[in-house]
Motif scaffolding. Structure first.
Motif, mmCIF file in Angstrom:
data_model
loop_
_atom_site.group_PDB
_atom_site.id
_atom_site.type_symbol
_atom_site.label_atom_id
_atom_site.label_comp_id
_atom_site.label_asym_id
_atom_site.label_seq_id
_atom_site.Cartn_x
_atom_site.Cartn_y
_atom_site.Cartn_z
ATOM 1 N N MET A 118 -25.261 109.511 55.326
ATOM 2 C CA MET A 118 -23.928 108.975 55.600
ATOM 3 C C MET A 118 -23.208 108.593 54.310
ATOM 4 S SD MET A 118 -21.683 108.322 57.828
ATOM 5 C CE MET A 118 -22.712 108.563 59.270
ATOM 6 N N ASN A 119 -23.946 108.045 53.345
ATOM 7 C CA ASN A 119 -23.337 107.693 52.056
ATOM 8 C C ASN A 119 -22.843 108.933 51.331
ATOM 9 O OD1 ASN A 119 -23.798 104.960 52.411
ATOM 10 N ND2 ASN A 119 -25.780 104.992 51.358
ATOM 11 N N HIS A 120 -23.611 110.027 51.404
ATOM 12 C CA HIS A 120 -23.165 111.262 50.756
ATOM 13 C C HIS A 120 -21.871 111.761 51.387
ATOM 14 C CE1 HIS A 120 -26.668 111.145 48.449
ATOM 15 N NE2 HIS A 120 -27.503 111.871 49.212
ATOM 16 N N ILE A 121 -21.795 111.687 52.696
ATOM 17 C CA ILE A 121 -20.563 112.101 53.385
ATOM 18 C C ILE A 121 -19.394 111.225 52.943
ATOM 19 C CG2 ILE A 121 -19.444 112.308 55.630
ATOM 20 C CD1 ILE A 121 -22.189 112.902 56.813
ATOM 21 N N SER A 122 -19.617 109.916 52.858
ATOM 22 C CA SER A 122 -18.558 108.991 52.448
ATOM 23 C C SER A 122 -18.113 109.269 51.025
ATOM 24 C CB SER A 122 -19.050 107.543 52.575
ATOM 25 O OG SER A 122 -19.374 107.243 53.920
ATOM 26 N N ASP A 123 -19.077 109.644 50.132
ATOM 27 C CA ASP A 123 -18.714 109.956 48.752
ATOM 28 C C ASP A 123 -17.763 111.138 48.691
ATOM 29 O OD1 ASP A 123 -20.249 107.910 47.838
ATOM 30 O OD2 ASP A 123 -21.975 109.162 47.270
ATOM 31 N N HIS A 174 -19.251 99.087 44.264
ATOM 32 C CA HIS A 174 -19.744 100.472 44.282
ATOM 33 C C HIS A 174 -19.931 100.987 42.858
ATOM 34 C CE1 HIS A 174 -20.010 104.513 46.310
ATOM 35 N NE2 HIS A 174 -19.804 104.877 45.060
ATOM 36 N N VAL A 175 -18.948 100.724 41.979
ATOM 37 C CA VAL A 175 -19.015 101.191 40.594
ATOM 38 C C VAL A 175 -20.197 100.554 39.872
ATOM 39 C CG1 VAL A 175 -17.818 101.204 38.376
ATOM 40 C CG2 VAL A 175 -16.548 101.665 40.470
ATOM 41 N N MET A 176 -20.341 99.237 39.996
ATOM 42 C CA MET A 176 -21.401 98.529 39.277
ATOM 43 C C MET A 176 -22.783 98.925 39.786
ATOM 44 S SD MET A 176 -20.112 96.696 36.885
ATOM 45 C CE MET A 176 -18.968 98.052 36.632
ATOM 46 N N ILE A 177 -22.929 99.081 41.100
ATOM 47 C CA ILE A 177 -24.228 99.508 41.643
ATOM 48 C C ILE A 177 -24.585 100.884 41.103
ATOM 49 C CG2 ILE A 177 -25.363 100.288 43.754
ATOM 50 C CD1 ILE A 177 -24.061 98.013 45.233
ATOM 51 N N ASP A 191 -17.546 114.531 35.692
ATOM 52 C CA ASP A 191 -17.080 115.603 36.566
ATOM 53 C C ASP A 191 -17.889 115.611 37.862
ATOM 54 O OD1 ASP A 191 -15.328 116.277 34.582
ATOM 55 O OD2 ASP A 191 -16.549 117.917 33.787
ATOM 56 N N ASP A 192 -17.339 116.300 38.874
ATOM 57 C CA ASP A 192 -18.013 116.355 40.166
ATOM 58 C C ASP A 192 -19.262 117.224 40.078
ATOM 59 O OD1 ASP A 192 -15.986 114.827 41.166
ATOM 60 O OD2 ASP A 192 -14.842 116.527 41.947
ATOM 61 N N PHE A 193 -20.325 116.783 40.771
ATOM 62 C CA PHE A 193 -21.566 117.531 40.951
ATOM 63 C C PHE A 193 -22.284 117.809 39.636
ATOM 64 C CE2 PHE A 193 -18.579 118.929 44.303
ATOM 65 C CZ PHE A 193 -19.212 118.348 45.383
ATOM 66 N N VAL A 194 -22.106 116.914 38.644
ATOM 67 C CA VAL A 194 -22.830 117.034 37.381
ATOM 68 C C VAL A 194 -24.038 116.109 37.436
ATOM 69 C CG1 VAL A 194 -22.744 116.652 34.894
ATOM 70 C CG2 VAL A 194 -20.798 117.683 36.065
ATOM 71 N N THR A 195 -25.256 116.668 37.289
ATOM 72 C CA THR A 195 -26.484 115.869 37.364
ATOM 73 C C THR A 195 -27.283 115.906 36.077
ATOM 74 O OG1 THR A 195 -27.690 117.738 38.276
ATOM 75 C CG2 THR A 195 -26.665 116.217 39.836
ATOM 76 N N GLY A 196 -26.789 116.575 35.051
ATOM 77 C CA GLY A 196 -27.529 116.625 33.793
ATOM 78 C C GLY A 196 -28.552 117.734 33.779
ATOM 79 N N GLY A 208 -24.794 114.210 42.120
ATOM 80 C CA GLY A 208 -23.902 114.381 40.979
ATOM 81 C C GLY A 208 -22.497 113.905 41.239
ATOM 82 N N LEU A 209 -22.298 113.099 42.290
ATOM 83 C CA LEU A 209 -20.962 112.588 42.621
ATOM 84 C C LEU A 209 -20.780 111.126 42.229
ATOM 85 C CD1 LEU A 209 -20.433 114.136 46.169
ATOM 86 C CD2 LEU A 209 -19.406 114.868 44.019
ATOM 87 N N GLY A 210 -21.866 110.445 41.886
ATOM 88 C CA GLY A 210 -21.788 109.001 41.649
ATOM 89 C C GLY A 210 -20.813 108.616 40.562
ATOM 90 N N LEU A 211 -20.964 109.226 39.364
ATOM 91 C CA LEU A 211 -20.100 108.852 38.246
ATOM 92 C C LEU A 211 -18.676 109.354 38.447
ATOM 93 C CD1 LEU A 211 -22.468 109.374 35.178
ATOM 94 C CD2 LEU A 211 -21.720 107.222 36.214
ATOM 95 N N SER A 212 -18.504 110.509 39.091
ATOM 96 C CA SER A 212 -17.140 111.002 39.331
ATOM 97 C C SER A 212 -16.404 110.070 40.285
ATOM 98 C CB SER A 212 -17.178 112.423 39.886
ATOM 99 O OG SER A 212 -17.778 112.458 41.168
ATOM 100 N N ILE A 213 -17.130 109.554 41.298
ATOM 101 C CA ILE A 213 -16.513 108.597 42.218
ATOM 102 C C ILE A 213 -16.244 107.281 41.510
ATOM 103 C CG2 ILE A 213 -16.900 107.270 44.324
ATOM 104 C CD1 ILE A 213 -18.471 109.642 45.396
ATOM 105 N N ALA A 214 -17.194 106.851 40.656
ATOM 106 C CA ALA A 214 -16.989 105.612 39.909
ATOM 107 C C ALA A 214 -15.739 105.697 39.043
ATOM 108 C CB ALA A 214 -18.218 105.319 39.044
ATOM 109 N N LYS A 215 -15.552 106.840 38.383
ATOM 110 C CA LYS A 215 -14.358 107.011 37.550
ATOM 111 C C LYS A 215 -13.087 106.940 38.396
ATOM 112 C CE LYS A 215 -12.161 110.210 34.298
ATOM 113 N NZ LYS A 215 -11.966 109.179 33.272
#
Length: 835
Positions: free
Chosen positions: A403-408, A472-475, A526-531, A543-550
């Motif tokens: 569900m979190n992935h869908i929300s992202d 969300h950003v800090m977590i 960027d979206d879907f970047v995981t290193g 790979g959406l966490g940092l793009s959403i945080a930004k």
């Protein structure tokens, strides 16, 4: 330019002639004035006015001398008096003496002398004896008036002397003006000669410039990339440049004298255009002259039609009005524009397709998730052993992660569409960071990593921000730092940066993890970047966490950046506008106790069988009666005839969707037209949810359905519902029956009553069709028994079933039968508790 030169020369000659005419007119006028003044001077001399005034005094003295003689000669006296009287009458009446009479002083003297004469006339005209007798008095009055006569004569002389001086001065001025006018005329003539010489030189120079301009224009016309066509007032071509030859395929010599409309305009639009000229025009024609660049179709020599830009202007020449048409072939540009429009349409269609895809996938994924998580929630209400409870927990965790992935993904779509909302309010930044650190401490301990945070500046705990977005950003940032760092440190610092009048809050998350390569640093947001593999070999993620945080940080008006080097850890900075906020007032609100004595009549409209079962079980477990509808049409029909306390409405359904059903319920004015309708949907797109509310829905519950969210909704509806619903068991009435029957008899009858109810419920719950009259009779019988034991809620429900069965309304019967189980389960529990 030649026309303008001729106009200026004509204006110069006109000015010279006009100046000469004005000068001659002025000299003639001045000459006339001089002649008139000289004539006036001559006339004054001939009249000898001054002599007449002086003679008046002489005549008076002659009269006085005769009056004073001894003896007085009366005939001579009368003659002298008449002469003097005549002189005074001339002064009083003659036009030449107007200037004397207009003088106030002279007029006074004249009035006094006239009065003297009027008084003396009776005496002079009397007999000799009477004159002789009045001589002394006459001598006295004559002596008295003598100074007045002298003053009258002198004042007149002064007046006419002054007039003569003025006339001489006027002549002198006129002569001066005449001299000035003559000098001016001479100057004007000299200026005219100079201007004519200058104009002649200018004409020669402009003639040369005209020739040069003509040569330049021919060069411009010959080298212009745009076609230039010049026509006369009749639309006949008089100039056709090489670019026009290239554009239209005609030779200049072949088109001179031809009509421009017939030559370059396709026949199907010839009658709709006005390109100027004297040809007959109608008001409905599209005027082109002076309208700037106009797009239209043109005709080539080979008959093909192509798009052009056309601009037509008019000009006046010695030969009449001409029209200049500037034409540009825009075939390539039109093709490019069409290609761009097509590309834009494809991009918009792709964007809409992406949005529709996300909305559809959100619905399609959330719907089975609702079944999965809902069943797990119901499963937890059963007796589970330790292993089963652990397995259910694992499934719930996986479901929530999905569900979190869908929300992202939905958050990214909202932000990119400019629809990511922020809810600003007081946020305790210290408490927020402390909670996150406490939450991540266990994971840090497993990695043997120290996790600390502190303020570098004076603490400013309360700021204005969006708690959920910032959390969300800090977590994400702190969680990543802990996740990637092993046997190291994660240090978090908070600092207030004061720059000018815009203070900011800077949060730094520094770790000693593996770090990132330079290429990864550039694309980490960027979206879907995981290193690369070395960076994330022990962890997973979308790979959406940092793009959403930004996106969240940008939505809050801040900035996020990173510095990292492979093998030396990473440092993230989050900078936010620092707007101090006041801590909200501490309240000691307690959650209201759930009104378990209020049973709601709920209509559940849902096409998915699993979702219907889950929602029904949740509702019935809370003691509510549930009626089911498999699509919007069934739901609208049920709402028309039955008054429900709450309607749960799915959106995507066959036959009739939830939005249409809601509008129908609100408009048809049935029993449940004003009932609260809550959307039960897997569609989490905010723009879609706004449409649900506009359709008449009161609230939205998002799938997967949460028991807590559902209970909160039911509590709100129960709080609004009047508490006149009968209790499950009226214990006072049951006690009275116990006392009247005795304990043993009461217990036996109660056991028999319970058996009757169980039998009725089993009979009503069978799939076989039941006769409505039989249902009414059995319900009536058991309702009477329920009244004996105070089972009021069960009795009321059975009475509803009985009445509906007698009226032949099977839908209400089915609805009430569906709720009997819950009511009877709670009623049985309370009856047994009284044992």
């Amino acid at each position: 330019m030649a026309t303008k030169a001729r106009e200026r020369n004509t204006a110069g000659r006109t000015f010279a002639v006009l100046a000469a005419f004005i000068a001659i007119s002025a000299i003639s006028l001045l000459t006339y004035n001089v002649s008139r003044e000289i004539s006036l001077l001559g006339s004054a001399k001939s009249d000898n006015i001054q002599w007449s005034l002086a003679q008046t005094q002489v005549e008076f003295l002659n009269y006085q001398e005769q009056l004073n003689m001894t003896p007085v000669e009366l005939p001579t006296l009368r003659r002298e008096f008449d002469v003097f009287y005549s002189r005074i009458a001339t002064i009083r009446e003659a036009q030449v003496f107007d200037i004397v009479r207009q003088n106030p002083t002279s007029q006074d003297y004249l009035n006094d002398v006239s009065a003297f004469l009027v008084n003396s006339v009776p005496i002079i005209d009397a007999s000799d004896a009477e004159i002789t007798q009045e001589l002394p008095a006459l001598q006295t009055t004559t002596a008295d008036i003598r100074p007045v006569v002298r003053a009258l004569s002198n004042s007149g002389l002064d007046i006419f002397a002054e007039k003569s001086d003025n006339q001489r001065q006027a002549v002198a001025r006129t002569m001066m003006q005449l001299a000035i006018a003559i000098a001016t005329l001479i100057g004007a003539l000299a200026l005219t000669v100079w201007f004519l010489n200058r104009s002649n030189a200018s004409i020669s120079r402009r003639e040369q410039e005209k020739n040069q301009t003509s040569e330049r224009m021919n060069t411009v016309m010959g080298t212009s990339l745009d076609g230039v066509i010049v026509t006369d007032s009749n639309g006949q071509i008089i100039e056709f440049n090489p670019a026009a030859e290239t554009i239209f395929g005609h030779r200049k010599l072949d088109v001179l004298g031809l009509d421009i409309i017939d030559l370059i305009i396709p026949k199907h639009i010839q009658n709709t255009l006005d390109l100027g000229g004297n040809r007959a025009q109608t008001n409905d024609k599209r005027r082109v002259v002076g309208q700037g660049r106009v797009k239209l179709e043109a005709k080539h020599f080979d008959g093909s039609v192509f798009p052009v830009e056309l601009a037509v202007q008019s000009a006046k020449t010695d030969q009449g009005e001409i029209y200049i048409a500037f034409i540009r072939d825009i075939s390539r540009r039109v093709a490019d524009e069409a290609e761009l429009v097509m590309a834009r349409d494809k991009a918009l269609a792709g964007e809409k397709l992406k949005t529709d895809f996300l909305a559809t996938m959100s619905h399609e994924i959330r719907t089975p998730l609702n079944g999965l998580l809902g069943n797990m929630s119901l499963l937890r209400d059963t007796h589970l052993d330790t292993a089963q409870d652990r397995y259910v927990g694992y499934m719930e965790t996986s479901g929530r992660l999905l569900m979190n992935h869908i929300s992202d993904v939905l958050d990214i779509t909202r932000y990119d569409a400019g629809k990511l909302d922020t809810r600003l309010g007081p946020v305790n930044i210290s408490a927020l960071l402390q909670d996150i650190v406490d939450n991540q401490s266990s994971a840090a301990s497993k990695h043997e990593t120290s996790l600390t945070w502190k303020w570098l500046s004076e603490e400013t705990s309360w700021i204005l921000s969006d708690h959920d977005r910032l959390q969300h950003v800090m977590i994400n940032l702190i969680g990543n730092a802990v996740k990637f760092t092993k046997r190291g440190r994660v240090d978090i610092t908070v600092e207030e940066i004061k720059e000018h009048d815009n203070p900011t809050l800077q949060i730094q998350i520094k770790d000693t993890g593996p770090g990132m390569t330079e290429d990864l640093v550039k694309s980490v947001f960027d979206d879907f970047v995981t290193g690369d593999t070395s960076y994330h070999r022990d962890v997973s993620g979308t790979g959406l966490g940092l793009s959403i945080a930004k996106r969240f940080v940008n939505a809050l008006g801040g900035d996020i950046r990173v510095e990292s080097k492979a093998g030396f850890g990473s440092t993230f900075w989050v900078t936010l506008p620092l707007i101090p906020a006041t801590a909200p007032a501490v309240t000691t609100e307690t959650k209201p106790i759930k009104r378990s004595d209020v049973s709601l009549k709920v209509l559940l409209v849902e096409d998915n069988e699993i979702n219907r079962i889950i929602a029904s079980e949740m509702l019935q477990a809370n003691g509510h009666t549930v009626a089911l509808a498999h699509n919007g049409e069934e739901g609208a029909q049920a709402a028309l005839t039955t008054n429900y306390d709450l309607i749960l409405m799915d959106i995507s359904m066959p036959v009739m969707d939830g939005r249409t059903a809601t509008r129908l319920i609100r408009s048809q004015g049935g029993e449940s037209a004003q009932t609260r309708i809550v959307a039960l949907t897997a569609n989490a797109m905010p723009e879609e949810q706004e449409k649900f509310l506009k359709d008449g829905m009161n609230a939205i519950l998002t799938k997967p359905l949460s028991r807590d969210a559902l209970n909160n909704l039911l509590d709100d509806v129960s709080a609004d519902k009047p508490s006149n619903t009968p209790p499950m068991v009226d214990h006072s009435h049951s006690a009275e029956a116990r006392e009247a029957l005795g304990e043993d008899a009461f217990a036996k009858l109660r056991a028999r009553f319970m058996t009757e109810v169980d039998t009725l419920h089993d009979w009503l719950s069978t799939d076989a069709s039941q006769d409505l009259l039989e249902i009414a009779e059995k319900s009536h019988k058991v309702a009477g028994s329920a009244a004996v034991f105070g089972a009021d809620r069960l009795r009321e429900s059975l009475k509803v079933i009985e009445r509906a069965a007698r009226e032949g309304d099977s839908s209400i019967v089915n609805t009430e039968v569906g709720g009997i189980k819950t009511i009877w389960t709670q009623t049985k529990t309370e009856l047994l508790s009284d044992a």
